[in-house]
Write a protein that holds these residues in place. Structure first.
Motif, PDB file in Angstrom:
ATOM      1  N   ILE A 148       0.580  17.597 -27.086  1.00  0.00           N
ATOM      2  CA  ILE A 148       2.019  17.800 -27.070  1.00  0.00           C
ATOM      3  C   ILE A 148       2.453  18.317 -25.705  1.00  0.00           C
ATOM      4  O   ILE A 148       3.494  17.956 -25.186  1.00  0.00           O
ATOM      5  CB  ILE A 148       2.419  18.803 -28.166  1.00  0.00           C
ATOM      6  CG1 ILE A 148       2.077  18.227 -29.537  1.00  0.00           C
ATOM      7  CG2 ILE A 148       3.880  19.136 -28.084  1.00  0.00           C
ATOM      8  CD1 ILE A 148       2.332  19.176 -30.652  1.00  0.00           C
ATOM      9  N   ASN A 149       1.640  19.182 -25.112  1.00  0.00           N
ATOM     10  CA  ASN A 149       2.047  19.831 -23.870  1.00  0.00           C
ATOM     11  C   ASN A 149       1.387  19.236 -22.652  1.00  0.00           C
ATOM     12  O   ASN A 149       1.271  19.888 -21.631  1.00  0.00           O
ATOM     13  CB  ASN A 149       1.708  21.320 -23.952  1.00  0.00           C
ATOM     14  CG  ASN A 149       2.422  21.979 -25.101  1.00  0.00           C
ATOM     15  OD1 ASN A 149       3.630  21.883 -25.211  1.00  0.00           O
ATOM     16  ND2 ASN A 149       1.659  22.605 -25.971  1.00  0.00           N
ATOM     17  N   GLN A 150       0.967  17.989 -22.773  1.00  0.00           N
ATOM     18  CA  GLN A 150       0.140  17.413 -21.725  1.00  0.00           C
ATOM     19  C   GLN A 150       0.837  17.374 -20.373  1.00  0.00           C
ATOM     20  O   GLN A 150       0.204  17.569 -19.348  1.00  0.00           O
ATOM     21  CB  GLN A 150      -0.277  15.997 -22.124  1.00  0.00           C
ATOM     22  CG  GLN A 150      -1.570  15.571 -21.506  1.00  0.00           C
ATOM     23  CD  GLN A 150      -2.182  14.394 -22.230  1.00  0.00           C
ATOM     24  OE1 GLN A 150      -1.695  13.967 -23.257  1.00  0.00           O
ATOM     25  NE2 GLN A 150      -3.244  13.868 -21.681  1.00  0.00           N
ATOM     26  N   SER A 151       2.130  17.132 -20.389  1.00  0.00           N
ATOM     27  CA  SER A 151       2.802  17.035 -19.092  1.00  0.00           C
ATOM     28  C   SER A 151       2.816  18.394 -18.399  1.00  0.00           C
ATOM     29  O   SER A 151       2.640  18.475 -17.181  1.00  0.00           O
ATOM     30  CB  SER A 151       4.229  16.513 -19.265  1.00  0.00           C
ATOM     31  OG  SER A 151       4.888  17.289 -20.245  1.00  0.00           O
ATOM     32  N   TRP A 152       2.984  19.471 -19.176  1.00  0.00           N
ATOM     33  CA  TRP A 152       2.966  20.783 -18.525  1.00  0.00           C
ATOM     34  C   TRP A 152       1.600  21.057 -17.924  1.00  0.00           C
ATOM     35  O   TRP A 152       1.475  21.547 -16.794  1.00  0.00           O
ATOM     36  CB  TRP A 152       3.306  21.887 -19.534  1.00  0.00           C
ATOM     37  CG  TRP A 152       3.405  23.192 -18.842  1.00  0.00           C
ATOM     38  CD1 TRP A 152       4.511  23.766 -18.324  1.00  0.00           C
ATOM     39  CD2 TRP A 152       2.313  24.071 -18.554  1.00  0.00           C
ATOM     40  NE1 TRP A 152       4.199  24.953 -17.726  1.00  0.00           N
ATOM     41  CE2 TRP A 152       2.846  25.172 -17.853  1.00  0.00           C
ATOM     42  CE3 TRP A 152       0.944  24.061 -18.809  1.00  0.00           C
ATOM     43  CZ2 TRP A 152       2.070  26.228 -17.402  1.00  0.00           C
ATOM     44  CZ3 TRP A 152       0.167  25.110 -18.367  1.00  0.00           C
ATOM     45  CH2 TRP A 152       0.740  26.183 -17.662  1.00  0.00           C
ATOM     46  N   ILE A 153       0.573  20.733 -18.701  1.00  0.00           N
ATOM     47  CA  ILE A 153      -0.783  21.007 -18.223  1.00  0.00           C
ATOM     48  C   ILE A 153      -1.045  20.205 -16.955  1.00  0.00           C
ATOM     49  O   ILE A 153      -1.665  20.679 -16.004  1.00  0.00           O
ATOM     50  CB  ILE A 153      -1.816  20.661 -19.310  1.00  0.00           C
ATOM     51  CG1 ILE A 153      -1.527  21.457 -20.560  1.00  0.00           C
ATOM     52  CG2 ILE A 153      -3.220  20.933 -18.824  1.00  0.00           C
ATOM     53  CD1 ILE A 153      -2.393  21.090 -21.724  1.00  0.00           C
ATOM     54  N   GLY A 154      -0.521  18.979 -16.943  1.00  0.00           N
ATOM     55  CA  GLY A 154      -0.690  18.180 -15.733  1.00  0.00           C
ATOM     56  C   GLY A 154      -0.021  18.820 -14.534  1.00  0.00           C
ATOM     57  O   GLY A 154      -0.577  18.847 -13.439  1.00  0.00           O
ATOM     58  N   GLY A 155       1.189  19.363 -14.770  1.00  0.00           N
ATOM     59  CA  GLY A 155       1.862  20.048 -13.680  1.00  0.00           C
ATOM     60  C   GLY A 155       1.063  21.237 -13.210  1.00  0.00           C
ATOM     61  O   GLY A 155       0.981  21.524 -12.009  1.00  0.00           O
ATOM     62  N   SER A 156       0.444  21.932 -14.150  1.00  0.00           N
ATOM     63  CA  SER A 156      -0.373  23.087 -13.790  1.00  0.00           C
ATOM     64  C   SER A 156      -1.538  22.652 -12.902  1.00  0.00           C
ATOM     65  O   SER A 156      -1.851  23.295 -11.902  1.00  0.00           O
ATOM     66  CB  SER A 156      -0.887  23.744 -15.073  1.00  0.00           C
ATOM     67  OG  SER A 156      -1.984  24.552 -14.809  1.00  0.00           O
ATOM     68  N   VAL A 157      -2.166  21.545 -13.277  1.00  0.00           N
ATOM     69  CA  VAL A 157      -3.264  21.034 -12.456  1.00  0.00           C
ATOM     70  C   VAL A 157      -2.766  20.688 -11.067  1.00  0.00           C
ATOM     71  O   VAL A 157      -3.363  21.064 -10.053  1.00  0.00           O
ATOM     72  CB  VAL A 157      -3.871  19.778 -13.126  1.00  0.00           C
ATOM     73  CG1 VAL A 157      -4.785  19.043 -12.171  1.00  0.00           C
ATOM     74  CG2 VAL A 157      -4.625  20.152 -14.377  1.00  0.00           C
ATOM     75  N   LEU A 158      -1.658  19.985 -11.043  1.00  0.00           N
ATOM     76  CA  LEU A 158      -1.135  19.514  -9.764  1.00  0.00           C
ATOM     77  C   LEU A 158      -0.837  20.666  -8.825  1.00  0.00           C
ATOM     78  O   LEU A 158      -1.208  20.651  -7.648  1.00  0.00           O
ATOM     79  CB  LEU A 158       0.132  18.708 -10.045  1.00  0.00           C
ATOM     80  CG  LEU A 158       0.719  17.905  -8.904  1.00  0.00           C
ATOM     81  CD1 LEU A 158      -0.285  16.889  -8.437  1.00  0.00           C
ATOM     82  CD2 LEU A 158       1.959  17.189  -9.391  1.00  0.00           C
TER      83      LEU A 158
END
Lengths: 448, 223, 589
Positions: A408-418
């Motif tokens: 569900i929160n994959q986009s946030w986690i991606g932003g965190s990685v980025l």
């Protein structure tokens, strides 16, 4: 040093990922956002003051309390309220704005005006040391660690299909339809209306007795609390959510439909048999459900994003060479430019066909399925089968994160990685630069 | 000189040899003081050309007989004819007879000096051989040394005298189990011929049967 | 209770002088100014003034971990400012290992170190874009070049087409004429016949008729000829000027249409170069971000074109680069992509079809190979000699004589193999080879072996004429003039063309040439031998009782025949089984 192994260099950036359903905020480098809050605000009007409330405060029933959404289709619609909400969140996290850069996410179909307004608002309202706007599919591709992929995001408001090449989204080949979570909500609403099932928010129920549909519901309401319609609608979202948890995608040729019982807040129990499967299948075949209440129906959409490119002329689409038998069966899957409605697998197939042939096989091998609606059981299997049938030459491989919350929160986690990558830190744009260069050039050069 | 090391192609020379062993029971008088008590027999293992007057010394450097390891100096090396080793013992074992040729370009024999395995026989083993009172047992085998593509030197050595001659009859009646004579060869040839003829007949039979069967099969298929 | 009390009870006197003598350096705890508390006090009371060898201190109860932790100081990390990248002015903070002082020292001592990740920020080396004027000139150059090229090409094609058309026309005309002539002839003949019928059987008239006919024929031929000639005259048809002009115009129009590909404005191209720089020549992304709707190949083409022009005007020309850029061909790229698309879109049925075709093709290839192999085998069987060497060496007279000699020798060898030996004369005294004309004379009476040896000698003799030939053993042997039997007595054997490995072997250990079979076959053969009571010596060593050359060869023969028999038997059994099968099938039917 973790630098050399993971390429990471933490600067304590803040990641803010607003979505139509929920807004997420947290620190870069974390694997989960610190705050997940609904993207709604409540307006409390009392004589001369109007106060806006966010987060958990929304759930408390009050009179004269309107609940309104902040975002629509992933784009901020109510700017003032959103800014207030962001402030509220920043305060909750006790962010020191001057020490930390901010990463905001946006969908790929945002227009230039939207982008301009967004950047201006951020720089004017806050003093973050650096700022960047990242596209949601880029974040997701970074989260999965796949530089070439096709991101299929089944969110609340929209289903979007975006190819990502080398971490950069290809906008021209992306598709978006509205046959997603909200669409399912409207189907459920239509169904309940048709069956004349009454629903009341649970706080209103004084007492209830369990009844089984088609017996009418038996309950008593509390008195004295007057709430607005929008508040009820907001609480209804919870009910929809529970209903959607019962949905399941049918397999081809499935004849047995196991039933589930759904109990409303009124005590009425509805037996759902084939409805579970029928509704869920609307993701693949949006036209398969006949709306009784035409007002709830969505306009047909074939996925093309219109306002992106003014020069987006009609490009002749290539046709399949199929046997006649297949054509008869899957009439709606022919990539006919005149097609009105595209379900999920047709969207993906169409997008794949628009991709440059050299990249197509590597992208088809890396299809990432994300978003809350994708958690419906059976969705990924059916998607895989349909895709392999429609694209015999390609090796299709779907990737879907197993953990529910992660998906569900994959986009946030991606932003965190980025934002925690060492190589990313040269992308931050400072306020100084914004003032020097001006918004247009910034858009052109920096926020690509 | 180049001609000496030249090989003569397409030619082979063969020298018949005999090898094997005699054995005789040890009588008390034959026993020496050094003979252990458990030795029952005295035996001689040897290798020699069939014709007594052929001298192979220019070719053969030495002949080694490898005895059982329980013997002292189990490898006995004999450098002059007669190539034989006499010993006493009680058991039968395998003796490895190795011929070592003179190395050198002249002879052009640089083979891995080959070996002959001979099982020492002390007890009568062949019912056809006459039994003797003194337990005399002979196990002698015939073989031929074949020199392929001999060099000139070898050729010269071996053609001084005709080597391939075998006696025509036994030197004495009771040497039947010790000697090989020319008629033996012809007997063998004849025997083999008989067999060959038998087989040929059999082949003919089979062929005819095959033909019949083929015809039968064809008729079956067609019917 | 203290130690003193115990001592009193036990009536032991303590020697208090000892501590002084021993010069105890260790200070007793009782010498400390501080009063001891707790366990330590009790303990020391119990133990007495003598300090125990172990240092009992309360520190034992402190956890070892803590102590270790205190001894171990963690390395300090400090939050420092840094600037990522050279151009950005943002100041970010991150944690770096090392105490603040250390880092400050580092920063001051050497120059400001580059940000660690800066090295990943690579930029491609793209030629700088030119200004508008140059651009326009380049584009015009392109257009002109293209126009001319296309013009000439198309004109040539058109001319050719026209010529061909004209030729075709002429041919057709000719055919029509011929047809007409034939029809004429026919008509005339018919008239003739009519006339014939009219005229009544007068020989003269007949003669006349015949004559007339002949004349007709002649005339007919003549009339045909002149009509043929004019059509042959113009070998190349003449294309009138008018036709040329009209064609030219048509071509110009076509070329104009194609010039669309050069329809790039300066701004567009500038934008293209910009994007190429930003996106590091990643064409899918560039194509995606490019505002107008050109295809990827169009973009690439334009970019490469301009780059070629730019690079050509540079000083240090990298010709390889220029050539590789020029090698980009748009139609080829488009075609390639179209092929790939079609490839992807094959239905599974088509894929299966293709695979089966591939398999069949492979099968055909194998069959063809087999056939070739069999054919070559057959040819060799038919014994046609293959000339593998250069024939030219035999084309001189000396060459021919050499060839003749070789053939004679070869022939002799063949004959030796087959021919029987003949009786010998009594042995004459040895003659030196040089004077051995008699040897040659007596060739006929030599055995195969001797003939071979003689030739062998002769060869050797010829190769070393200078060396004094000793009367070697071969000569001696030859001079003995052995009969075959005597040869055998020497153990000599001539093997002809059989392959011999040089060296010594034991007859019984020689491998029979017939035993070149599979293990299974050998096993069955040995079983047969055992049945026949032949000495097998267990396994593959078939040893006759008396291994001589003759017996070994007989053995070999036996072996081969047994193998043959087994083969036939096996085939026969197979046939039997097949027949049974067919019978059962038929029976069931």
């Amino acid at each position: 040093m973790s630098n050399t192994v993971y390429g990471g260099d933490e600067v304590n950036a803040i990641i803010l990922d607003p979505g139509t359903y929920n807004t997420r905020i947290g620190y870069a480098g974390d694997d989960f956002p610190k705050i997940i809050t609904p993207s709604y605000y409540g307006e409390y009007s009392n004589k001369d003051t109007t106060k806006k409330l966010f987060g958990q405060d929304l759930l408390i029933p009050r009179s004269n309390f309107e609940i309104k959404p902040l975002l629509k289709e992933g784009l901020i619609s109510d700017w003032d309220s959103t800014i207030l909400q962001f402030n509220h969140l920043f305060n909750q996290l006790k962010i020191q704005q001057s020490e930390q850069p901010l990463l905001l996410t946006e969908p790929i179909w945002s227009s230039t005006e939207y982008k301009t307004k967004l950047i201006e608002s951020v720089y004017e309202n806050w003093q973050f040391s650096g700022f960047y706007v990242a596209k949601v599919p880029t974040c997701i591709s970074f989260q999965q660690g796949r530089p070439n992929c096709l991101v299929v995001d089944l969110g609340h408001d929209t289903i979007s299909v975006t190819p990502v090449v080398d971490g950069i989204c290809l906008i021209k080949n992306s598709m978006k339809t509205n046959y997603s979570g909200k669409f399912l909500n409207s189907i459920i609403e239509d169904y309940l209306q048709d069956k004349n099932i009454v629903w009341e928010p649970s706080y209103k129920i004084k007492s209830k007795t369990i009844t089984k549909y088609p017996e009418p519901a038996q309950f008593q309401l509390k008195s004295g609390i007057e709430t607005t319609n929008s508040y009820s609608q907001f609480l209804k979202l919870q009910m929809y959510h529970e209903f959607k948890e019962l949905l399941m995608i049918p397999e081809k040729g499935q004849t047995e439909f196991p039933k589930r019982i759904f109990e409303l807040s009124t005590g009425q129990q509805i037996t759902l048999e084939k409805e579970r499967f029928q509704f869920a299948d609307c993701i693949f075949e949006p036209k398969s459900y006949e709306f009784k209440n035409k007002q709830l129906e969505l306009p047909p959409s074939n996925g093309e994003i219109k306002n992106l490119n003014p020069l987006n002329e009609y490009r002749p689409l290539k046709r399949f060479k199929k046997s006649e038998q297949e054509e008869n069966e899957t009439a709606s899957t022919t990539p006919n430019p005149d097609v009105e409605v595209r379900g999920l697998s047709q969207l993906i197939t169409h997008s794949l066909n628009l991709i440059d042939i050299d990249l197509r096989s590597s992208i088809a091998n890396n299809i990432i399925v994300t978003g809350g609606v994708s958690l419906i059981p059976g969705l990924t299997e059916k998607l895989y089968h349909e895709l392999t049938n429609n694209n015999p030459g390609l090796k299709i491989r779907l990737h879907a994160v197993g953990n529910q919350q992660e998906r569900i929160n994959q986009s946030w986690i991606g932003g965190s990685v980025l934002a925690s990558l060492g190589t990313f830190h040269q992308m931050w744009v400072t306020k100084q630069e914004y003032e020097e260069v001006g918004i247009d050039r910034l858009l052109n050069q920096r926020f690509r | 000189m180049s001609s000496n090391s030249r090989r003569i192609k397409f030619i082979s020379i063969s020298v018949p040899i005999l090898y094997g062993n005699h054995a005789i029971k040890l009588t008390p008088d034959k026993r020496k003081p050094t003979t252990p008590q458990d030795h029952t027999h005295e035996w001689t293992v040897f290798l020699k050309p069939v014709l007594g007057d052929i001298d192979l010394t220019p070719l053969i450097k030495k002949v080694t007989f490898k005895l059982h390891e329980t013997y002292e100096n189990p490898i006995r090396s004999i450098e002059t004819p007669p190539y034989q080793v006499t010993e006493t013992g009680w058991g039968e074992f395998e003796i490895i007879i190795k011929i070592h040729f003179h190395p050198g370009v002249d002879l052009g024999i640089n083979e891995k000096n080959f070996q002959i395995f001979h099982g020492l026989k002390l007890h009568p083993y062949n019912p056809q051989h006459p039994k003797r009172e003194n337990g005399e047992v002979h196990s002698i085998l015939y073989d031929e040394l074949v020199f392929n593509e001999p060099t000139d030197k070898v050729f010269e050595i071996l053609t001084r005298k005709p080597c391939n001659l075998l006696p025509f009859k036994l030197s004495s009646e009771n040497k039947r189990d010790q000697e090989y004579i020319r008629p033996d060869e012809t007997d063998e040839l004849n025997r083999l011929d008989v067999y060959i003829d038998k087989i040929k007949v059999e082949i003919e039979n089979q062929r005819n049967q095959y033909k019949e069967l083929e015809e039968a099969k064809i008729s079956l298929i067609n019917s | 209770m203290s130690a003193n009390d115990i001592l009193d009870v036990l009536n032991i006197s303590r020697d208090d002088n000892q501590p002084a003598k021993k010069k105890q350096k260790t200070s007793t705890p009782t010498d400390n100014g501080k009063p001891l508390t707790g366990m330590a006090r009790e303990l020391y009371n119990l133990v007495g003034p003598n300090t125990p060898p172990i240092n009992l201190s309360s520190s034992n109860y402190i956890s070892n971990k803590g102590k270790q932790n205190r001894q171990f100081r963690p390395s300090p990390w400090s939050k420092v400012n840094f600037t990522p990248g050279k151009h950005r002015n943002i100041q970010l903070k991150h944690w770096v290992k090392g105490s603040e002082e250390l880092l400050k020292q580092e920063n001051e001592s050497d120059e400001k170190k580059e940000y660690f990740f800066e090295k990943f920020n690579i930029k491609l080396d793209i030629p700088e874009f030119i200004d508008e004027e140059k651009y326009e000139t380049y584009m015009n150059e392109f257009k002109d070049d293209f126009r001319e090229e296309q013009f000439t090409k198309r004109k040539a094609e058109r001319m050719r087409q026209l010529e061909e058309q004209k030729k075709q026309k002429k041919i057709e005309e000719k055919k029509e004429e011929e047809k007409r002539l034939e029809e004429k002839k026919e008509a005339e003949k018919q008239e003739e016949v009519k006339q014939d019928i009219k005229k009544e059987g007068e020989t003269k008239q007949e003669e006349n008729f015949l004559e007339e006919k002949k004349e007709e024929q002649k005339m007919g031929e003549k009339s045909v000829e002149p009509s043929v000639e004019p059509s042959k005259e113009p070998s190349e048809p003449v294309i009138t000027e008018e036709e040329q002009r009209s064609e030219d115009e048509k071509i110009k129009e076509e070329v104009k249409k194609e010039l669309v590909q050069f329809d790039w404005s300066y701004q567009e191209t500038k934008e293209l170069f910009n994007l190429c720089q930003i996106y590091e020549l990643k064409w899918p992304t560039i194509h995606d971000r490019f505002p107008s709707n050109h295809r990827v190949e169009d973009l690439k083409e334009q970019f490469y074109r301009i780059c070629v022009k730019i690079l050509e005007t540079e000083e240090n020309k990298n010709q390889n680069l220029i050539d590789s850029l020029k090698a980009f061909s748009k139609p080829r790229e488009l075609e390639r992509k179209q092929y790939l698309e079609n490839l992807l879109k094959r239905t599974p049925a088509e894929i299966a079809e293709e695979e089966s075709l591939v398999i069949e093709a492979r099968r055909f290839e194998l069959a063809a190979k087999k056939m070739l192999l069999e054919r070559s085998n057959l040819l060799t069987l038919l014994d046609s000699p293959q000339s593998t060497q250069n024939v030219s060496q035999y084309q001189s007279s000396q060459g021919i004589s050499n060839l003749y000699n070789n053939l004679m020798i070869y022939d002799k060898h063949q004959k030796k193999k087959q021919a029987h030996q003949q009786k010998q004369e009594p042995i004459p005294p040895p003659i030196p080879l040089a004077a051995s004309s008699s040897i040659r004379r007596d060739k006929v009476f030599q055995t195969n072996l001797q003939q071979y040896l003689a030739s062998f000698l002769k060869q050797a003799h010829h190769t070393n004429p200078a060396i004094k030939q000793e009367a070697n053993s071969i000569q001696q042997l030859l001079s003995k003039r052995l009969t075959q039997k005597e040869e055998e007595a020497y153990g000599l054997h001539y093997h002809g063309t059989e392959k011999l490995t040089p060296g010594v072997t034991l007859r019984s250990q020689q491998k029979l040439p017939g035993s070149n079979q599979r293990q299974s076959v050998l096993k069955s053969v040995s079983a047969v031998f055992q049945e026949m009571d032949l000495p097998t010596a267990g396994g593959t060593m078939w040893k006759p009782v008396m291994p001589t050359r003759k017996t070994m060869s007989k053995y070999d023969e036996l072996l081969r025949s047994v193998v043959t028999m087994l083969d036939i038997k096996r085939a026969k059994d197979k046939l039997e089984a097949e027949i049974k099968l067919i019978k059962s099938q038929k029976g069931m039917q």
